[in-house]
Design an enzyme around this catalytic site. Sequence first.
Site, short mmCIF file in Angstrom:
data_model
loop_
_atom_site.label_atom_id
_atom_site.label_comp_id
_atom_site.label_asym_id
_atom_site.label_seq_id
_atom_site.Cartn_x
_atom_site.Cartn_y
_atom_site.Cartn_z
N GLY A 1 1.01 -1.17 -0.35
CA GLY A 1 -0.03 -0.08 0.03
C GLY A 1 0.54 1.16 -0.02
O GLY A 1 2.47 1.47 -0.34
N HIS A 2 0.22 2.62 -0.47
CA HIS A 2 0.92 3.52 -0.15
C HIS A 2 1.63 3.75 1.13
O HIS A 2 1.24 4.00 2.41
CB HIS A 2 -0.31 4.81 -0.70
CG HIS A 2 -1.42 4.89 0.16
ND1 HIS A 2 -2.24 5.64 -0.11
CD2 HIS A 2 -1.64 3.98 0.90
CE1 HIS A 2 -3.10 5.72 0.94
NE2 HIS A 2 -2.71 4.87 1.53
N ASN A 3 2.93 4.63 1.21
CA ASN A 3 3.75 5.13 2.06
C ASN A 3 4.38 3.76 2.52
O ASN A 3 4.75 3.86 3.81
CB ASN A 3 2.87 5.87 2.46
CG ASN A 3 2.74 7.84 1.94
OD1 ASN A 3 1.59 7.71 1.75
ND2 ASN A 3 3.59 8.49 1.97
#
Lengths: 350, 350, 350
Positions: free
Chosen positions: A241-243
């Site tokens: 997922g993002h980050n």
Amino acid sequence: MQFTAAQIAMMINGQLEGDATVSVGNFGKIEEATTGDLAFLANPKYEDYLYTTKASIVIVNNTLELKQPVSATLLRVPDAYAAFAALLSKYQDIVAQQLNGVQQPSYIASSAKLGEHIYIGAFAYIGEQVTIGNHVKIYPGAFIGNNVSIADHCTIYPGVKIYHDCIIGSHVTIHAGSVIGGDGFGFAPMPDGTFKKIPQIGNVILEDYVEIGANATIDRATMGSTIVKQGAKLDNLIQVGHNAEIGSNTVVAAQAGVSGSTKIGSNVMIGGQAGIVGHITIADGSRINAQSGVSKSIKQPNTTVTGSPAYDFTATLRSQALSRNLPSFEKRITELEKLIQQLLAEKVAS
Amino acid sequence: MQFTAAQIAMMINGQLEGDATVSVGNFGKIEEATTGDLAFLANPKYEDYLYTTKASIVIVNNTLELKQPVSATLLRVPDAYAAFAALLSKYQDIVAQQLNGVQQPSYIASSAKLGEHIYIGAFAYIGEQVTIGNHVKIYPGAFIGNNVSIADHCTIYPGVKIYHDCIIGSHVTIHAGSVIGGDGFGFAPMPDGTFKKIPQIGNVILEDYVEIGANATIDRATMGSTIVKQGAKLDNLIQVGHNAEIGSNTVVAAQAGVSGSTKIGSNVMIGGQAGIVGHITIADGSRINAQSGVSKSIKQPNTTVTGSPAYDFTATLRSQALSRNLPSFEKRITELEKLIQQLLAEKVAS
Amino acid sequence: MQFTAAQIAMMINGQLEGDATVSVGNFGKIEEATTGDLAFLANPKYEDYLYTTKASIVIVNNTLELKQPVSATLLRVPDAYAAFAALLSKYQDIVAQQLNGVQQPSYIASSAKLGEHIYIGAFAYIGEQVTIGNHVKIYPGAFIGNNVSIADHCTIYPGVKIYHDCIIGSHVTIHAGSVIGGDGFGFAPMPDGTFKKIPQIGNVILEDYVEIGANATIDRATMGSTIVKQGAKLDNLIQVGHNAEIGSNTVVAAQAGVSGSTKIGSNVMIGGQAGIVGHITIADGSRINAQSGVSKSIKQPNTTVTGSPAYDFTATLRSQALSRNLPSFEKRITELEKLIQQLLAEKVAS
């Protein structure tokens, strides 16, 4: 490509026994090999196959003492498996070096900068301001978005898509169909029940020596970067997922998922189909078993967890075993209740 | 693209403090930004970064009182985060508008109807009788099968494949590698143990404002339609089976799966890696936690379930906690058995 | 394509009632069909729709007795569903036969050998030494690596990637985006914590009549072959590890994973999101329920397992049910402890 026993003996510094002119063009398992194959014998439990194999050349350990005559040419080395593996790597390098040049039709933006000794396959797309290092191979149908940089010695397999602004280190391998830098899953709930997209303007950084399997997805950061650190190996169909951050030399097996903003330490092993919630931290050297669901940070390095929700491995195993004893528990409780009632009844009666 | 502080002040209706001529070309987090970046400060706990940031421009709240001098140009607005997000959206619109025209080589069937202001990337394939609305962007290598219709303002990322006859509403986004309208998994068992394929002649309908992540798969219906309703957001690597329905504004996290013919209500939240069996109904507003396995219909709206098989959330949490107490349960039962046996033995002896 | 009622009556050997000249161009469900559609009525519980349907033609069972007049043309056959399904298959064959020839631009290596009556879509890539049989359809953007062989009557959907040296039997279907023959996930741990790639030089064999869903991944063997045997059907997003074997007529539902070197028997059913560890054996006819995690070999044919870790189905169901009774168990144990303490206290007192 064909190689003679004499040529291979030189490559692996092996001692030749038998026909030096016999040649091979393929590798095979000793129990399945046919004429023209090269095989190896490392594990003594397979020695019987040595006397029946149809392989033309077999690499064996120096220490091997033959019990019967052998038809294959033998190459003796200190460590047969290591010599065989080294030969495989050398062979793959030779094959890879044959891939070079730019096949047509392909699309290369005029502002892209290409290194030397590269291969770009047909139908590959190289966007504006892309930088590609030396010895990079980009297979057919790959998509490299605007402003992506790819350092030396990378291999990008067919149909990989790398969205704009992502940064790929050197010696990175990405298998077919993976998507690097798609939008993170970020939507703000509105009062009317709809969702408003939160722009995802960060990127993905894959550091040196990272390998990504097929059809995996690694989302770009909302801002900043989603990072996979040096030497991490991610299998097929995984989601990052993002980050999120994946630590160096961490290994993630197929179909596992790491949610947004979670930081995975170094040398962690994540089993297949495991899932890790967002915004937590996993300590270095942790081991997360297959199908586990990790909902809290793991703070102690080298912890092993299992289950969904995931807990300490040994305790969970004990609970799981007891959980299969529940029918006997119930029987024992019912029996106790009966006995107690008897005792109480007798007391009243007495 | 470069914008001056004065230009941005006009875009967000902000009050400018500092050098109006400084220009920025990128966005950055206040703690990581460098010269030429635009950042924002909304959360007071990050205020210290304001005095050390290298960002050239920072958007801040009107109410902020400076404690030290600041080198960046400030833009004061009522809500710094909202202004920053609006700016991001505007920026992405500008970038998107630069994408237009038809890159070559691409394949567009002569019977296809194309709208205005569209972008079709190199190696994209547009089949017979396809209809594409205005302001649609189809990235390189996408495949649009015969008779597909795509309404206005859609974005189809690289390598998306949409099989024949599917219908895509307006403002739909589909990320790279997703497959819309592959055959449903329908095979009839034959007496000899083989399986005979059941033709899948339905389609997929994605309504307006739907967003689909990367490498997801949404199967076409056997007959009729698999439907994802208005405003639903589906993450990467999710699976939707044939004839399923996903309700409006429902959110499905990565790697979750919905089996065939299941109807998911509106405003449902489905966690990552959750699975839902076929032929059931999930009430509006339900919440299905990550990794849950839902095997029965959820009839009561706004129910939260967890576990595999999935049950009421609170009860499951209690059972899961007790299940980790099983070793102590066993100890307590064994102790009780010992005491009862003592009492019984004494009774006999007395 | 349009067909008249008279033409369809001949195709399915049906008895015509009504207007023989009415024509249809689409299939529809009896409850949703519109003018120009062909529908069927097999299940008596839908009979009411027969009198209100807008379908132009309806296939019905010979035994049906009309209770009201019907506006559609009827075609009577012994088994309405079977006739309808046969018609669908015939229709799909006709549609498929219209796909032929080689679209441009495509890339076909000069050493590739192509069969007759084939279709190769635009942007498809056919590598060196590839062999393609007769009646094979390769959709746009597919990648066929060097030395792959594909036997007769296969359908390779858009964007499928088949790595070098893989062998595809006849009548195989592979849906969009699947990756056949990516590297197995094999890395040897080094003393410094890094991983060294183990070359993956085997291949994948898909035997005749195999069907693979969309975005699935089947890894090549380290040496030898990963094999999917005749008639096996694998759904979307499934993972098959290196050197695994999937038995004939085995069915694997979406998002399930089979780890490396595991051998799955024939006629096994594997539920969605199930996972199977490496190096084990699953007996013929086994049934592995959805989301199960199988960690040990299943030696008894026709065993059903469930849960993670997976155990015998019936016992697991009982344990799962009892596990939800844990709160009452605890109450009963606490109550017993209280009673025993009372008895012991009284005994001391007496």
